[in-house]
Design an enzyme around this catalytic site. Sequence first.
Site, mmCIF file in Angstrom:
data_model
loop_
_atom_site.group_PDB
_atom_site.id
_atom_site.type_symbol
_atom_site.label_atom_id
_atom_site.label_comp_id
_atom_site.label_asym_id
_atom_site.label_seq_id
_atom_site.Cartn_x
_atom_site.Cartn_y
_atom_site.Cartn_z
ATOM 1 N N SER A 191 0.824 -1.204 0.000
ATOM 2 C CA SER A 191 0.000 0.000 0.000
ATOM 3 C C SER A 191 0.854 1.248 0.000
ATOM 4 O O SER A 191 1.971 1.255 0.538
ATOM 5 C CB SER A 191 -0.865 -0.019 1.263
ATOM 6 N N TYR A 241 -1.981 0.438 10.138
ATOM 7 C CA TYR A 241 -2.221 -0.271 8.872
ATOM 8 C C TYR A 241 -0.992 -0.188 7.967
ATOM 9 O O TYR A 241 -0.493 -1.202 7.467
ATOM 10 C CB TYR A 241 -3.452 0.315 8.155
ATOM 11 N N LYS A 256 1.879 -3.240 6.556
ATOM 12 C CA LYS A 256 2.276 -3.503 5.167
ATOM 13 C C LYS A 256 3.793 -3.352 5.000
ATOM 14 O O LYS A 256 4.435 -4.127 4.309
ATOM 15 C CB LYS A 256 1.532 -2.543 4.230
#
Length: 339
Positions: free
Chosen positions: A119, A143, A147
């Site tokens: 991402s 988040y 990643k």
Amino acid sequence: MAEDEILVVGGAGYIGSHMCKYLRRRGYRPITLDNLVCGHRAAVQWGPLIEGDIGDRAVLDRIFTGYDIKGVLHFAAYTSVPESVADPLKYYRNNVASTVCLLQAMVAHGVRPLIFSSSCATYGDAGGKALTETHPQQPATPYGRTKWMVEQMLDDFGAAYGIRAVSLRYFNAAGADPDGRIGEDHRPETHLIPIILQTALGQREFLSIYGEDYPTRDGTCVRDYIHVEDLAQAHHLALVRLLDGGAGGKYNLGNGDGFTVREVLDRARKITGETIPARIEARRPGDVPMLIGACEKAMSELGWRPEFCDIDAIIQTAWDWHRRHPDGFADRDKGGAAG
Ligand code: UDP
């Protein structure tokens, strides 16, 4: 000749299901592993569904021995930035710890090629510039950190165990299958375009615009929206390269162009012909002002050619899906696997 079997973890989800459709069209047999926490049974239409979790080593062992898996596409992650801020444990457990389990199984069964859904949330603040792959990775949210951690693990696993991984850093995935068979259906929905379209359908009273005091051209956040089918195209190109023995790498996937929340809303009003009421609200935790991707590397090294470069085309395919399936997969999920 038998079709190559590709394990698609998270294949019942939004991007994963579009990927399965694309793989099928290209002559592969997608084998979906999905725990159906976020995914939809009815979205799995192009190959078998194994209901299970990537953190469950026994189910992975059964798949790797039962099928002749040539490579793995990994979409099985939680993806909500604000939720990751509120409940980071959920994100580290699933996105990182369960990925370790998947990688362990791949190493044990000698399956090396992996395409990882990364991402743009892994990047630090770009100060308004388009991000290249060399921009420092300083994720601002749990988040994004999950990643980034997996990307680093993949480098280490590559050096130590020969895992060959392509990490694809998506900007904002949007749009739906142009044939209208599948589309975006998150519960709860947190993403801008589906929320706007649900408001157009009268399913929500209004759109909340999270902040209008960002340093952008109209004060709302700028994002680079990329069509889900173009993401699938890039995964396929990366997979072909890995299956041919090529090296891994890290690539941005976006359109290189940014739109503010208000601009997306205006376009959606024109496309739907609906008023779509909106209200300004407080900033949402974890949001950064601007994320735009410089994506020349994927074009030159993978031969990627996005087809839905126009934001109107992206919104239009999403609108076609939402209008035809106002309840998403709800009815079909109850009736068992489709197709
Ligand atoms: N957004 C908004 N209202 C909503 C959902 C999103 O204003 O109901 C904004 C959000 O603050 C962000 C942009 O739209 O600036 C894109 O958000 P989304 O959740 O779609 O993707 P993200 O960039 O967070 O991955």
